[in-house]
Design a protein around this motif. Structure first.
Motif, PDB file in Angstrom:
ATOM      1  N   LEU A   1       0.819  -1.201   0.000  1.00  0.00           N
ATOM      2  CA  LEU A   1       0.000   0.000   0.000  1.00  0.00           C
ATOM      3  C   LEU A   1       0.855   1.254   0.000  1.00  0.00           C
ATOM      4  O   LEU A   1       0.531   2.239  -0.663  1.00  0.00           O
ATOM      5  CB  LEU A   1      -0.928  -0.002   1.219  1.00  0.00           C
ATOM      6  CG  LEU A   1      -1.875   1.180   1.345  1.00  0.00           C
ATOM      7  CD1 LEU A   1      -2.803   1.248   0.154  1.00  0.00           C
ATOM      8  CD2 LEU A   1      -2.688   1.075   2.628  1.00  0.00           C
ATOM      9  N   SER A   2       1.971   1.232   0.718  1.00  0.00           N
ATOM     10  CA  SER A   2       2.836   2.408   0.805  1.00  0.00           C
ATOM     11  C   SER A   2       3.482   2.754  -0.539  1.00  0.00           C
ATOM     12  O   SER A   2       3.949   3.859  -0.741  1.00  0.00           O
ATOM     13  CB  SER A   2       3.931   2.174   1.849  1.00  0.00           C
ATOM     14  OG  SER A   2       4.718   1.041   1.485  1.00  0.00           O
TER      15      SER A   2
ATOM     16  N   LYS B   1      -4.083   4.524  -3.707  1.00  0.00           N
ATOM     17  CA  LYS B   1      -4.419   4.600  -2.283  1.00  0.00           C
ATOM     18  C   LYS B   1      -5.872   5.016  -2.100  1.00  0.00           C
ATOM     19  O   LYS B   1      -6.593   4.471  -1.267  1.00  0.00           O
ATOM     20  CB  LYS B   1      -3.500   5.603  -1.586  1.00  0.00           C
ATOM     21  CG  LYS B   1      -2.044   5.172  -1.493  1.00  0.00           C
ATOM     22  CD  LYS B   1      -1.221   6.256  -0.818  1.00  0.00           C
ATOM     23  CE  LYS B   1       0.256   5.870  -0.758  1.00  0.00           C
ATOM     24  NZ  LYS B   1       1.078   6.935  -0.158  1.00  0.00           N
ATOM     25  N   LYS B   2      -6.280   5.993  -2.875  1.00  0.00           N
ATOM     26  CA  LYS B   2      -7.656   6.480  -2.772  1.00  0.00           C
ATOM     27  C   LYS B   2      -8.648   5.364  -3.064  1.00  0.00           C
ATOM     28  O   LYS B   2      -9.638   5.183  -2.341  1.00  0.00           O
ATOM     29  CB  LYS B   2      -7.854   7.634  -3.757  1.00  0.00           C
ATOM     30  CG  LYS B   2      -9.255   8.212  -3.772  1.00  0.00           C
ATOM     31  CD  LYS B   2      -9.340   9.335  -4.794  1.00  0.00           C
ATOM     32  CE  LYS B   2     -10.765   9.886  -4.895  1.00  0.00           C
ATOM     33  NZ  LYS B   2     -10.862  10.962  -5.919  1.00  0.00           N
TER      34      LYS B   2
ATOM     35  N   LEU C   1       1.853   2.387  -3.502  1.00  0.00           N
ATOM     36  CA  LEU C   1       0.842   2.722  -4.487  1.00  0.00           C
ATOM     37  C   LEU C   1       0.810   4.224  -4.745  1.00  0.00           C
ATOM     38  O   LEU C   1       1.130   5.021  -3.880  1.00  0.00           O
ATOM     39  CB  LEU C   1      -0.539   2.268  -4.012  1.00  0.00           C
ATOM     40  CG  LEU C   1      -0.754   0.761  -3.879  1.00  0.00           C
ATOM     41  CD1 LEU C   1      -2.136   0.496  -3.331  1.00  0.00           C
ATOM     42  CD2 LEU C   1      -0.571   0.051  -5.198  1.00  0.00           C
TER      43      LEU C   1
ATOM     44  N   PHE D   1      -8.713   2.792  -0.088  1.00  0.00           N
ATOM     45  CA  PHE D   1      -9.461   3.259   1.086  1.00  0.00           C
ATOM     46  C   PHE D   1     -10.955   3.351   0.781  1.00  0.00           C
ATOM     47  O   PHE D   1     -11.784   3.012   1.624  1.00  0.00           O
ATOM     48  CB  PHE D   1      -8.914   4.603   1.569  1.00  0.00           C
ATOM     49  CG  PHE D   1      -7.577   4.492   2.245  1.00  0.00           C
ATOM     50  CD1 PHE D   1      -7.408   3.657   3.350  1.00  0.00           C
ATOM     51  CD2 PHE D   1      -6.480   5.200   1.781  1.00  0.00           C
ATOM     52  CE1 PHE D   1      -6.178   3.536   3.976  1.00  0.00           C
ATOM     53  CE2 PHE D   1      -5.242   5.087   2.404  1.00  0.00           C
ATOM     54  CZ  PHE D   1      -5.093   4.255   3.507  1.00  0.00           C
TER      55      PHE D   1
END
Length: 435
Positions: A4-5, A12-13, A7, A16
């Motif tokens: 995830l870090s 990320k959007k 992306l 989430f």
């Protein structure tokens, strides 16, 4: 799959969003009306608390108010009564159930009309359309007849939709970076936006552009909305989203250009139309790209253009699909005797005749295939674009097969955000002033 870090921002959007929507969907599935009931009551209690605080401050003359104190007392009394009755939750939940029922009946009608058209045109497979139409109609009408509007079941329905839509976003987010530069011809099913939401997207984009231009009067729309990715090369294909401030074009219309030739699909023969123009013979047209853009702008239409670059394998697939579609057609000649009305109610030649006369557009009807009959809510302009671009492996395919122009635009916008996707540029061709 990247962490995830690692992306990008959009990845990320999407992750989430996917997680939140999936969790909300799960909550609705397992709690039914409990969560909405709690939220509604908390909202009313909040209003009651604010009203009480306002009253105390007025009594002690801490704040001025132009509202008569009698009105404030009556409002506070009403909120107290509302907080102590089940009506505060029963009415919103009932209205929600009714709205869901209307949407389900609307969706059922789309399925059943499309099924009838497929039967008429001997198109298979089609049984899924009949099954979906029947069960959605049963669900919708049973909700309308139920005293409590089947609120628990409707929240279960909504919860399942949110779960699948959330998982679709989650998948896109997690594989957002991995798909960069990938030219796969594999189609992916995705859960689309509701039609009512998708219908707002084209006009929403146009309004954003117009708002920007009001604040930056020194720029034109073409300058403000002309973005091309670096080192992307020349485009092979362009998808056009037509949009105007009012009328049917406010919800958008799609066509595409390949090798400087535009292909479009719609109901361009008024003599075959029925159901207030929602149905008719399917008509394919072709025209030269630059001349068509000028014609649309002079006709008062703004074109949101998305440029795509294709691999050699994808070009072959697209060309093969275009040839296949053309083999299903025969030439149709628009008549000068057929008249329509302009925005002022004056008679004028039909759109097809105008397009043919102005820029030499060619028109064709269909001998067979899904394109033989046009229906604005299923076998529409999007079907042509999705059929051709889908042969290149785009992931826009809907499990229902119904895709609104706004859904397609949202997909193209998302693809443009990927640094190395097929969508390499977007721009606007603005309607001519006074058109």
């Amino acid at each position: 799959m990247k962490k995830l870090s690692e992306l990008g921002l959009t990845g990320k959007k999407l992750v989430f969003q996917g997680i939140l929507l999936t969790l909300l969907g799960l909550i609705l599935v397992f709690t039914g009306v409990k969560l909405p009931t709690i939220l509604i009551k908390l909202f009313v209690y909040g209003l009651l608390a604010l009203g009480g605080i306002d009253m105390l401050l007025r009594v002690f003359k801490k704040i001025p108010s132009q509202e008569p104190i009698v009105v404030s007392i009556l409002k506070l009394a009403f909120l107290l009564w509302l907080a102590g009755t089940d009506m505060v939750t029963d009415v919103p939940l009932y209205l929600f159930g009714l709205l869901m029922a209307v949407y389900q009946i609307f969706s059922a009608a789309i399925n059943l009309i499309t099924y009838a058209l497929y039967v008429k045109d001997s198109i298979r497979p089609r049984m899924r359309l009949l099954i979906d139409g029947i069960w959605l109609a049963i669900l919708g009408f049973s909700t309308l007849l139920a005293s409590n509007a089947n609120a628990n079941f409707q929240f279960l329905y909504l919860g399942l939709y949110l779960i699948f839509y959330g998982l679709s976003n989650l998948r896109d987010g997690l594989f957002f970076e991995k798909e960069l530069g990938k030219n796969s011809l594999k189609r992916r099913v995705r859960v689309p936006l509701p039609l009512a939401v998708a219908a707002l997207i084209p006009l929403g984009t146009l309004n954003k552009i117009n708002a920007f231009l009001l604040e930056n009067s020194e720029e034109t729309a073409s300058e403000a909305y002309d973005i091309v990715k670096e080192n992307s090369g020349a485009s092979d294909m362009t998808v056009f989203v037509h949009v105007a401030q009012d009328g049917v074009h406010a919800v958008g219309h799609l066509d595409f250009a390949y090798r400087d030739k535009v292909y479009g699909f719609g109901s361009y023969d008024p003599s075959s139309e029925h159901l207030f123009g929602a149905m008719g013979d399917g008509v394919l047209f072709t025209a030269k790209k630059e001349e068509y853009i000028r014609f649309c702008n002079q006709d008062g239409l703004n074109l949101l253009a998305y440029d795509l670059v294709l691999s050699e394998e994808q070009k072959t697939a697209v060309e093969q699909k275009i040839r296949e579609i053309e083999e299903w057609t025969y030439t149709w000649q628009p008549s000068a005797d057929l008249l329509s009305k302009d925005k002022d109610g004056n008679p004028q030649p039909i759109y097809a005749y105008q397009l043919q006369s102005a820029i030499g557009g060619q028109f064709f009807k269909f001998k067979s295939s899904k394109f033989k009959s046009y229906f604005v809510l299923s076998t529409n302009c999007v079907l042509l674009v999705d059929s051709v671009l889908g042969s290149a492996g785009t992931a826009i395919l809907s499990p229902k097969g119904f895709i609104a122009p706004g859904t397609y635009q949202a997909y193209l916008d998302r693809e443009f955000e990927k640094p190395h996707s097929l969508v390499i540029g977007k721009k606007v061709y603005q309607a001519s002033p006074g058109s």
